[in-house]
Design an enzyme around this catalytic site. Structure first.
Site, PDB file in Angstrom:
ATOM      1  N   ASP A  19      35.343  56.374  38.007  1.00  0.00           N
ATOM      2  CA  ASP A  19      35.396  55.194  37.294  1.00  0.00           C
ATOM      3  C   ASP A  19      34.635  54.130  37.805  1.00  0.00           C
ATOM      4  O   ASP A  19      34.668  53.534  38.915  1.00  0.00           O
ATOM      5  CB  ASP A  19      36.968  54.498  37.805  1.00  0.00           C
ATOM      6  CG  ASP A  19      37.420  53.366  37.173  1.00  0.00           C
ATOM      7  OD1 ASP A  19      36.500  52.783  36.642  1.00  0.00           O
ATOM      8  OD2 ASP A  19      38.743  53.093  37.228  1.00  0.00           O
ATOM      9  N   GLY A  41      37.525  51.102  26.160  1.00  0.00           N
ATOM     10  CA  GLY A  41      36.543  51.701  26.936  1.00  0.00           C
ATOM     11  C   GLY A  41      36.234  51.056  28.381  1.00  0.00           C
ATOM     12  O   GLY A  41      37.155  50.659  28.912  1.00  0.00           O
ATOM     13  N   VAL A  42      35.194  51.172  28.623  1.00  0.00           N
ATOM     14  CA  VAL A  42      34.713  50.502  30.187  1.00  0.00           C
ATOM     15  C   VAL A  42      34.890  49.185  30.064  1.00  0.00           C
ATOM     16  O   VAL A  42      35.150  48.711  31.182  1.00  0.00           O
ATOM     17  CB  VAL A  42      33.023  50.970  30.250  1.00  0.00           C
ATOM     18  CG1 VAL A  42      32.219  50.339  29.682  1.00  0.00           C
ATOM     19  CG2 VAL A  42      32.939  50.989  32.099  1.00  0.00           C
ATOM     20  N   ASP A  43      34.665  48.411  29.075  1.00  0.00           N
ATOM     21  CA  ASP A  43      34.726  47.067  28.970  1.00  0.00           C
ATOM     22  C   ASP A  43      36.378  46.583  29.509  1.00  0.00           C
ATOM     23  O   ASP A  43      36.598  45.861  30.187  1.00  0.00           O
ATOM     24  CB  ASP A  43      34.587  46.620  27.462  1.00  0.00           C
ATOM     25  CG  ASP A  43      34.260  45.184  27.214  1.00  0.00           C
ATOM     26  OD1 ASP A  43      34.379  44.432  28.344  1.00  0.00           O
ATOM     27  OD2 ASP A  43      34.152  44.712  25.980  1.00  0.00           O
ATOM     28  N   SER A 126      26.693  52.179  24.882  1.00  0.00           N
ATOM     29  CA  SER A 126      26.859  52.725  23.784  1.00  0.00           C
ATOM     30  C   SER A 126      27.287  54.264  23.365  1.00  0.00           C
ATOM     31  O   SER A 126      27.545  54.553  22.177  1.00  0.00           O
ATOM     32  CB  SER A 126      25.407  52.487  22.832  1.00  0.00           C
ATOM     33  OG  SER A 126      25.167  51.212  22.549  1.00  0.00           O
ATOM     34  N   GLY A 128      30.314  55.632  23.836  1.00  0.00           N
ATOM     35  CA  GLY A 128      31.512  55.801  23.624  1.00  0.00           C
ATOM     36  C   GLY A 128      31.998  55.463  22.158  1.00  0.00           C
ATOM     37  O   GLY A 128      31.486  56.020  21.264  1.00  0.00           O
TER      38      GLY A 128
HETATM   39  P1  ADP Z   1      30.273  51.477  23.874  1.00  0.00           P
HETATM   40  O1  ADP Z   1      31.190  50.774  23.014  1.00  0.00           O
HETATM   41  O2  ADP Z   1      29.088  50.828  24.497  1.00  0.00           O
HETATM   42  O3  ADP Z   1      29.982  52.704  23.270  1.00  0.00           O
HETATM   43  P2  ADP Z   1      32.464  52.453  25.754  1.00  0.00           P
HETATM   44  O4  ADP Z   1      33.118  51.874  26.584  1.00  0.00           O
HETATM   45  O5  ADP Z   1      33.044  53.017  24.517  1.00  0.00           O
HETATM   46  O6  ADP Z   1      31.165  51.532  25.322  1.00  0.00           O
HETATM   47  O7  ADP Z   1      31.796  54.034  26.183  1.00  0.00           O
HETATM   48  C1  ADP Z   1      30.921  53.899  26.910  1.00  0.00           C
HETATM   49  C2  ADP Z   1      30.690  54.914  27.952  1.00  0.00           C
HETATM   50  O8  ADP Z   1      31.493  54.462  29.201  1.00  0.00           O
HETATM   51  C3  ADP Z   1      31.366  56.232  27.575  1.00  0.00           C
HETATM   52  O9  ADP Z   1      30.429  57.288  27.863  1.00  0.00           O
HETATM   53  C4  ADP Z   1      32.577  56.373  28.218  1.00  0.00           C
HETATM   54  O10 ADP Z   1      33.020  57.699  28.440  1.00  0.00           O
HETATM   55  C5  ADP Z   1      32.374  55.650  29.477  1.00  0.00           C
HETATM   56  N1  ADP Z   1      33.698  54.938  30.288  1.00  0.00           N
HETATM   57  C6  ADP Z   1      34.849  54.784  29.819  1.00  0.00           C
HETATM   58  N2  ADP Z   1      35.556  54.134  30.764  1.00  0.00           N
HETATM   59  C7  ADP Z   1      34.801  54.154  31.876  1.00  0.00           C
HETATM   60  C8  ADP Z   1      34.922  53.889  33.335  1.00  0.00           C
HETATM   61  N3  ADP Z   1      36.260  53.316  33.719  1.00  0.00           N
HETATM   62  N4  ADP Z   1      33.836  54.229  33.920  1.00  0.00           N
HETATM   63  C9  ADP Z   1      32.802  54.642  33.852  1.00  0.00           C
HETATM   64  N5  ADP Z   1      32.308  54.951  32.557  1.00  0.00           N
HETATM   65  C10 ADP Z   1      33.416  54.861  31.613  1.00  0.00           C
END
Ligand code: ADP
Length: 178
Positions: A19, A41-43, A126, A128
């Site tokens: 994470d 997602g990560v945001d 990008s 996810g």
């Molecule tokens: P986007 O909208 O740019 O595609 P996402 O957040 O949906 O962004 O996904 C981007 C990447 O971050 C994906 O590979 C997802 O698995 C990963 N991800 C999601 N949560 C976390 C986290 N807490 N830490 C690291 N990577 C993450």
């Protein structure tokens, strides 16, 4: 480039699985959306971990177009700063997606350089919700990281993989550059 130079770059590029919100780097990168007001997602994970001050700060930034980046403090995060970048939404690959994704990495490295930030951690921008194929994105991430590392001897880059498959793909991609 000599072999010695190349192995120095690789020594400063690492893959870490987990994470991104737990990392105590100078900055973590957020794969944001253009409003910069938070999302899934990560945001979402970064905003939850940073606390509501992050959203309040981001609301003053006026959004961010795809391919650009903006800086904020880390607030409740272990990382001192967040660099928010907006990746391209994958629309089949013929809409400049690869160019925009490369621009995201460069914009983040430019901000880090301007602010004197030396340790940077990137999620798979990008890959996810935005649907960019991971193998193509990993090649761009590694290529842009290698050129930023070549330009700055004090820079250290961590590519954060959220799962084991992503981690393996990053390692394989780095091995191709070795
Ligand atoms: P986007 O909208 O740019 O595609 P996402 O957040 O949906 O962004 O996904 C981007 C990447 O971050 C994906 O590979 C997802 O698995 C990963 N991800 C999601 N949560 C976390 C986290 N807490 N830490 C690291 N990577 C993450």
């Amino acid at each position: 480039m000599s072999q010695g130079d190349h192995s120095d770059l690789l020594a400063r590029l690492s893959v870490w699985q987990g994470d991104i919100t737990t990392l105590a780097t100078d900055a973590i990168v957020n794969a944001a959306n253009s409003s910069l007001l938070g999302g899934g997602g990560v945001d979402g994970a970064i905003h939850r971990a940073a606390g509501p001050q992050l959203r309040a700060f981001c609301a003053t930034l006026g959004g961010c177009p795809a391919g650009e980046a903006r800086l904020s403090p880390g607030f409740g995060l272990a990382a001192r700063h967040v660099i928010h970048t907006v990746g391209p939404v994958w629309r089949g690959g013929a809409h400049g997606e690869a160019t925009t994704l490369a621009a995201c990495y460069r914009a983040c490295f430019d901000i880090a350089h301007a602010q004197g930030l030396t340790t940077l951690a990137f999620p798979a921008i990008s890959c996810g919700i935005f649907g960019f194929p991971f193998d193509a994105a990993a090649t761009i991430a590694v290529r842009e990281s290698m050129s930023a590392l070549a330009a700055r001897a004090d820079l250290k880059v961590t590519l954060v993989a959220y799962d084991a498959a992503a981690s393996q793909l990053y390692e394989q991609t780095i091995a191709r550059f070795a």
